[in-house]
Design a protein around this motif. Structure first.
Motif, PDB file in Angstrom:
ATOM      1  N   ASN A  62      65.720  85.256 -20.420  1.00  0.00           N
ATOM      2  CA  ASN A  62      64.702  86.038 -19.920  1.00  0.00           C
ATOM      3  C   ASN A  62      63.362  85.507 -19.659  1.00  0.00           C
ATOM      4  O   ASN A  62      62.589  85.518 -18.725  1.00  0.00           O
ATOM      5  CB  ASN A  62      64.411  87.473 -20.553  1.00  0.00           C
ATOM      6  CG  ASN A  62      65.462  88.479 -20.557  1.00  0.00           C
ATOM      7  OD1 ASN A  62      66.006  88.641 -19.250  1.00  0.00           O
ATOM      8  ND2 ASN A  62      65.884  89.263 -21.410  1.00  0.00           N
ATOM      9  N   ASP A  63      63.212  84.514 -20.791  1.00  0.00           N
ATOM     10  CA  ASP A  63      62.017  83.769 -20.306  1.00  0.00           C
ATOM     11  C   ASP A  63      61.880  82.673 -19.219  1.00  0.00           C
ATOM     12  O   ASP A  63      61.159  82.261 -18.360  1.00  0.00           O
ATOM     13  CB  ASP A  63      61.692  82.716 -21.724  1.00  0.00           C
ATOM     14  CG  ASP A  63      61.175  83.433 -22.924  1.00  0.00           C
ATOM     15  OD1 ASP A  63      60.772  84.923 -22.647  1.00  0.00           O
ATOM     16  OD2 ASP A  63      61.417  83.130 -24.117  1.00  0.00           O
TER      17      ASP A  63
ATOM     18  N   ARG B 206      63.953  83.227 -16.620  1.00  0.00           N
ATOM     19  CA  ARG B 206      63.726  83.905 -15.444  1.00  0.00           C
ATOM     20  C   ARG B 206      62.222  84.239 -15.174  1.00  0.00           C
ATOM     21  O   ARG B 206      62.132  84.037 -14.053  1.00  0.00           O
ATOM     22  CB  ARG B 206      64.646  85.178 -15.562  1.00  0.00           C
ATOM     23  CG  ARG B 206      66.012  85.252 -15.478  1.00  0.00           C
ATOM     24  CD  ARG B 206      66.778  86.548 -15.863  1.00  0.00           C
ATOM     25  NE  ARG B 206      68.153  86.420 -15.735  1.00  0.00           N
ATOM     26  CZ  ARG B 206      69.053  87.226 -16.230  1.00  0.00           C
ATOM     27  NH1 ARG B 206      68.582  88.325 -16.687  1.00  0.00           N
ATOM     28  NH2 ARG B 206      70.177  87.152 -16.150  1.00  0.00           N
ATOM     29  N   SER B 207      61.640  84.428 -16.227  1.00  0.00           N
ATOM     30  CA  SER B 207      60.102  84.890 -16.056  1.00  0.00           C
ATOM     31  C   SER B 207      59.475  83.594 -15.367  1.00  0.00           C
ATOM     32  O   SER B 207      58.555  83.668 -14.362  1.00  0.00           O
ATOM     33  CB  SER B 207      59.628  85.263 -17.251  1.00  0.00           C
ATOM     34  OG  SER B 207      60.070  86.351 -17.616  1.00  0.00           O
ATOM     35  N   LEU B 208      59.782  82.558 -15.946  1.00  0.00           N
ATOM     36  CA  LEU B 208      59.166  81.067 -15.360  1.00  0.00           C
ATOM     37  C   LEU B 208      59.334  80.922 -14.157  1.00  0.00           C
ATOM     38  O   LEU B 208      58.681  80.508 -13.349  1.00  0.00           O
ATOM     39  CB  LEU B 208      59.572  79.964 -16.650  1.00  0.00           C
ATOM     40  CG  LEU B 208      59.076  78.570 -16.089  1.00  0.00           C
ATOM     41  CD1 LEU B 208      57.384  78.640 -16.398  1.00  0.00           C
ATOM     42  CD2 LEU B 208      59.710  77.765 -17.179  1.00  0.00           C
ATOM     43  N   THR B 209      60.674  81.041 -13.662  1.00  0.00           N
ATOM     44  CA  THR B 209      61.204  80.949 -12.339  1.00  0.00           C
ATOM     45  C   THR B 209      60.486  81.704 -11.496  1.00  0.00           C
ATOM     46  O   THR B 209      60.038  81.424 -10.380  1.00  0.00           O
ATOM     47  CB  THR B 209      62.775  80.863 -12.335  1.00  0.00           C
ATOM     48  OG1 THR B 209      63.391  80.276 -13.355  1.00  0.00           O
ATOM     49  CG2 THR B 209      63.166  80.975 -10.871  1.00  0.00           C
ATOM     50  N   THR B 210      60.344  82.905 -11.898  1.00  0.00           N
ATOM     51  CA  THR B 210      59.317  83.898 -10.818  1.00  0.00           C
ATOM     52  C   THR B 210      58.120  83.529 -10.624  1.00  0.00           C
ATOM     53  O   THR B 210      57.741  83.487  -9.663  1.00  0.00           O
ATOM     54  CB  THR B 210      59.457  85.419 -11.566  1.00  0.00           C
ATOM     55  OG1 THR B 210      60.941  85.669 -11.779  1.00  0.00           O
ATOM     56  CG2 THR B 210      58.891  86.184 -10.785  1.00  0.00           C
ATOM     57  N   VAL B 211      57.236  83.280 -11.644  1.00  0.00           N
ATOM     58  CA  VAL B 211      55.971  82.474 -11.705  1.00  0.00           C
ATOM     59  C   VAL B 211      56.071  81.234 -10.826  1.00  0.00           C
ATOM     60  O   VAL B 211      54.960  81.070 -10.184  1.00  0.00           O
ATOM     61  CB  VAL B 211      55.464  82.448 -13.224  1.00  0.00           C
ATOM     62  CG1 VAL B 211      54.270  81.521 -13.054  1.00  0.00           C
ATOM     63  CG2 VAL B 211      55.329  83.708 -13.940  1.00  0.00           C
TER      64      VAL B 211
ATOM     65  N   SER C 228      58.109  80.328  -8.522  1.00  0.00           N
ATOM     66  CA  SER C 228      58.548  80.803  -7.203  1.00  0.00           C
ATOM     67  C   SER C 228      57.178  81.239  -6.355  1.00  0.00           C
ATOM     68  O   SER C 228      56.758  80.997  -5.169  1.00  0.00           O
ATOM     69  CB  SER C 228      59.585  81.464  -7.160  1.00  0.00           C
ATOM     70  OG  SER C 228      60.827  81.000  -7.538  1.00  0.00           O
TER      71      SER C 228
END
Length: 58
Positions: A4-5, A7-12, A14
C-alpha cells in the motif's frame, strides 16, 4: 514498506509527473513553438520528392 505504501508513492509520483507535463505544455516559453506546430496542417503543401528506383529494370 508494504504494498500500500508503494501504491501511494506511485500515485503521488504519477500525479507529480502529470502536473509537470501540464506546466511544461502551458508555459509561455513553449507557446510560440506549439502555435507554429498547430498551423502545420494548414500550411502550403510541399511537392513530393521524386523516388529513385534502386533496382535495375530490364
Amino acid at each position: 514498506m508494504d504494498i500500500n505504501d508503494l501504491r501511494s508513492l506511485t500515485t503521488v509520483l504519477s500525479f507529480a509527473a502529470f502536473i509537470g507535463i501540464g506546466w511544461w505544455a502551458y508555459s509561455r516559453r513553449n507557446t510560440h513553438r506549439f502555435d507554429e506546430a498547430a498551423q502545420l496542417p494548414f500550411g502550403p503543401e510541399e511537392a513530393p520528392s521524386p523516388q529513385k528506383h534502386t533496382e535495375d529494370t530490364k
